[in-house]
Design an enzyme around this catalytic site. Structure first.
Site, PDB file in Angstrom:
ATOM      1  N   SER A  35       2.009  -6.406  -1.791  1.00 40.53           N
ATOM      2  CA  SER A  35       1.774  -4.918  -2.071  1.00 40.53           C
ATOM      3  C   SER A  35       1.891  -3.974  -1.028  1.00 40.53           C
ATOM      4  CB  SER A  35       0.807  -4.930  -3.135  1.00 40.53           C
ATOM      5  OG  SER A  35       0.790  -3.707  -3.837  1.00 40.53           O
ATOM      6  N   ASP A  94       7.336  -5.975 -12.594  1.00 41.14           N
ATOM      7  CA  ASP A  94       6.257  -5.448 -11.617  1.00 41.14           C
ATOM      8  C   ASP A  94       6.238  -4.180 -12.104  1.00 41.14           C
ATOM      9  OD1 ASP A  94       4.650  -4.480  -9.926  1.00 41.14           O
ATOM     10  OD2 ASP A  94       5.519  -5.655  -8.381  1.00 41.14           O
ATOM     11  N   HIS A 153       2.829  -7.780 -11.343  1.00 42.29           N
ATOM     12  CA  HIS A 153       2.329  -7.531 -10.039  1.00 42.29           C
ATOM     13  C   HIS A 153       1.244  -8.714  -9.512  1.00 42.29           C
ATOM     14  CE1 HIS A 153       2.258  -4.970  -6.451  1.00 42.29           C
ATOM     15  NE2 HIS A 153       1.011  -4.815  -6.489  1.00 42.29           N
TER      16      HIS A 153
END
Length: 222
Positions: free
Chosen positions: A116, A170, A201
């Protein structure tokens, strides 16, 4: 001074390092449990380095202080980017790389990894680094400061292998944003091994297996 870290060595006297950057609001402890799931017995000695990002206010979370590599100012995470924060964290990652070199690991045996926001920093720092790295491992992320990357990237990492994994559903970093970032870098000549997974995610076991295979190839290089 380098950021505080959690470290795990698979053998004494490691010959490779993996510096793994966590996501927004997490900490260096976040990906420590992945080590036993990931490591292959055939690998050389690896030092896994999991740094803790600085604590800073994050605008989209009502200014709440949390560990973050840079501020997120808008729900459109690639909008109104915190260039100052990103460049400060690039310097932090540079210090972590320099410490590994001081400990006897050449830059070519250092893999930068991140999830991320940490994956975004892997690209931001790795592509600007002035020595050739062993690889960039990018998970559920995007390319920050994409407008300046062509001018600011360094030729030392033009051919550095990049693994890029992304969840197809996501909700935090939309896969379309990741794909646009990938296409931009490919247009600049970067080598990217792209994987998409039917997940949100997160990281799943199929992705871990793909990462293990990719890292095995990296560690086999001289």
């Amino acid at each position: 001074m380098p950021l505080p870290t959690v470290e795990h060595e698979t053998h004494a006297d490691p010959t490779w390092s993996v510096i793994w950057l966590h996501g927004l609001g997490a900490s260096g402890d976040d990906f420590v449990p992945i080590v036993p799931e990931l490591v292959d017995p055939s690998w050389p000695g690896i030092r896994f380095v999991f740094p803790h990002a600085p604590v800073r206010p994050v605008t989209v979370n009502n200014g709440m202080p949390m560990r973050a590599w840079y501020d997120i100012k808008s729900l459109g995470i690639a909008d109104r980017q915190d260039a100052e924060g990103i460049h400060a964290s690039v310097a932090d990652v540079e210090a972590l790389i320099a410490r590994e070199v001081e400990r006897g690991i050449p830059a070519s045996h250092i893999v930068l990894a991140g999830f991320s926001q940490g994956g975004a920093m892997t690209l931001a720092a790795g592509l600007r680094h002035r020595e050739t790295l062993g690889g960039l491992l990018v998970l559920s992320a995007y390319l920050p400061l994409h407008e300046t990357i062509e001018a600011e990237r360094h030729g030392a990492n033009h051919a550095t292998p990049i693994f890029w994994g992304h969840g197809s559903v996501d909700p935090i970093v939309p896969m379309a944003l990741g794909e646009r970032s990938r296409q931009l870098l490919e247009a600049l000549g970067h080598r990217i091994e792209w994987h998409s997974y039917p997940m949100g995610h997160q990281v799943n076991m199929t992705e871990i297996q793909d990462i293990r295979h990719w890292l095995t190839e990296r560690f086999a290089t001289v």
